[in-house]
Design a protein around this motif. Structure first.
Motif, PDB file in Angstrom:
ATOM      1  N   ALA A  12      39.198  62.339  85.417  1.00 49.73           N
ATOM      2  CA  ALA A  12      38.921  63.276  86.513  1.00 49.73           C
ATOM      3  C   ALA A  12      38.389  64.563  85.896  1.00 49.73           C
ATOM      4  O   ALA A  12      38.241  64.668  84.675  1.00 49.73           O
ATOM      5  N   GLU A  13      38.141  65.538  86.731  1.00 51.43           N
ATOM      6  CA  GLU A  13      37.768  66.868  86.241  1.00 51.43           C
ATOM      7  C   GLU A  13      38.965  67.792  86.408  1.00 51.43           C
ATOM      8  O   GLU A  13      39.624  67.781  87.459  1.00 51.43           O
ATOM      9  N   TYR A  14      39.223  68.572  85.390  1.00 53.65           N
ATOM     10  CA  TYR A  14      40.395  69.434  85.363  1.00 53.65           C
ATOM     11  C   TYR A  14      39.947  70.900  85.326  1.00 53.65           C
ATOM     12  O   TYR A  14      39.099  71.291  84.517  1.00 53.65           O
ATOM     13  N   PHE A  15      40.536  71.681  86.217  1.00 58.12           N
ATOM     14  CA  PHE A  15      40.179  73.089  86.337  1.00 58.12           C
ATOM     15  C   PHE A  15      41.392  73.971  86.080  1.00 58.12           C
ATOM     16  O   PHE A  15      42.449  73.774  86.684  1.00 58.12           O
ATOM     17  N   CYS A  16      41.197  74.940  85.232  1.00 55.26           N
ATOM     18  CA  CYS A  16      42.179  75.992  85.013  1.00 55.26           C
ATOM     19  C   CYS A  16      41.796  77.169  85.912  1.00 55.26           C
ATOM     20  O   CYS A  16      40.597  77.438  86.125  1.00 55.26           O
ATOM     21  N   GLY A  56      37.876  78.233  85.940  1.00 61.68           N
ATOM     22  CA  GLY A  56      37.034  77.901  84.807  1.00 61.68           C
ATOM     23  C   GLY A  56      35.981  76.904  85.236  1.00 61.68           C
ATOM     24  O   GLY A  56      35.959  76.443  86.382  1.00 61.68           O
ATOM     25  N   THR A  57      35.120  76.577  84.299  1.00 56.73           N
ATOM     26  CA  THR A  57      34.005  75.673  84.610  1.00 56.73           C
ATOM     27  C   THR A  57      34.425  74.214  84.645  1.00 56.73           C
ATOM     28  O   THR A  57      33.637  73.360  85.036  1.00 56.73           O
ATOM     29  N   LYS A 106      30.921  76.023  88.802  1.00 60.05           N
ATOM     30  CA  LYS A 106      32.358  76.220  88.985  1.00 60.05           C
ATOM     31  C   LYS A 106      32.685  76.491  90.447  1.00 60.05           C
ATOM     32  O   LYS A 106      31.817  76.830  91.243  1.00 60.05           O
ATOM     33  N   VAL A 107      33.935  76.347  90.778  1.00 59.52           N
ATOM     34  CA  VAL A 107      34.427  76.662  92.114  1.00 59.52           C
ATOM     35  C   VAL A 107      34.449  78.189  92.266  1.00 59.52           C
ATOM     36  O   VAL A 107      34.977  78.901  91.415  1.00 59.52           O
ATOM     37  N   GLU A 108      33.850  78.661  93.373  1.00 62.79           N
ATOM     38  CA  GLU A 108      33.724  80.114  93.583  1.00 62.79           C
ATOM     39  C   GLU A 108      34.446  80.526  94.860  1.00 62.79           C
ATOM     40  O   GLU A 108      34.307  79.876  95.906  1.00 62.79           O
TER      41      GLU A 108
END
Lengths: 114, 113
Positions: free
Chosen positions: A87-91, A105-106, B42-44
């Motif tokens: 999956a994609e993980y976001f901080c 984060g990206t 990115k999520v904005e």
């Protein structure tokens, strides 16, 4: 201004191997920190959060993360990765105070090899 | 477990048209948010909403955007005159309080033609 850096865009691990996803933040005070996971076509699911106290936090699906103030880091770990963890993980960081927004984060895209 | 629901899952609209994205936040939550994620980015953060008014908005949230809580359960994002660059995944989120974890819906994929 607050910011979040995820240095690894894409990581591939073998099933059963350990995993560490890196996250560095920039914020003057103690931040509220989060990790979210996004499976393909799905929304963002909260894995875990850090507000204060114990610097090692446990989350869902066997994930944990450690807050290290000296390194401005909040790395996500899992001792043994399963194929379903791909999956994609976001901080993300929440600055607290008057702001409500999360700064993300990206993302790190995790692939799991059989 | 209660969840945030968003409709539709995919919206295709002609440029210049108005679009309304709908969200039902978790019922006991007091703060509501919209975020967007342009493909590959990115999520904005777009906007947060509390006590029937906008509490914070980003630079992205210009005059073409508006939010509303028309009744006790729905939370909507309206884009008045859509542009090609509005194509993105739009996420609704809600939280119990300020600084509390935000719970996200599955998103609405908006495609502007």
């Amino acid at each position: 201004a607050q910011s979040v850096t995820q240095p690894d865009i894409h990581i591939t691990v073998s099933e059963g191997a350990s995993l560490e996803l890196r996250c560095n933040y920039s914020y003057g005070a103690t931040p509220y920190l989060f990790w979210y996971v996004q499976s393909p076509g799905q929304g963002l699911q909260l894995l875990l959060k850090y507000f204060s106290g114990d610097t090692l936090v446990q989350g869902i699906k066997g994930f944990e993360a450690e807050f290290k103030r000296s390194q401005s880091s909040f790395n996500l770990r899992k001792p043994s990765v399963h194929w379903s963890d791909a999956a994609e993980y976001f901080c993300a960081v929440h600055g607290g105070g008057a702001t409500n927004k999360l700064i993300f984060g990206t993302g790190t895209l995790l692939a799991v090899q059989p | 477990e209660p969840e945030v629901t968003q409709t539709p899952s995919h919206q295709v609209t002609q440029m210049g048209q108005e679009v309304i994205l709908r969200c039902v936040p978790i019922s006991n939550h007091l703060y509501f948010y919209w975020y967007r994620q342009i493909l590959g980015q990115k999520v904005e953060f777009l906007v947060s909403f509390y006590n029937n008014e906008i509490s914070e908005k980003s630079e992205i949230f210009d005059d073409q955007f508006s939010v509303e809580r028309p009744d006790g359960s729905n939370f909507t994002l309206k884009i008045r005159s859509t542009k090609l660059e509005d194509s993105a995944m739009y996420f609704c989120a809600s939280s119990e309080g300020q600084g509390q974890p935000q719970h996200f819906g599955d998103g609405t994929r908006l495609s502007i033609l």
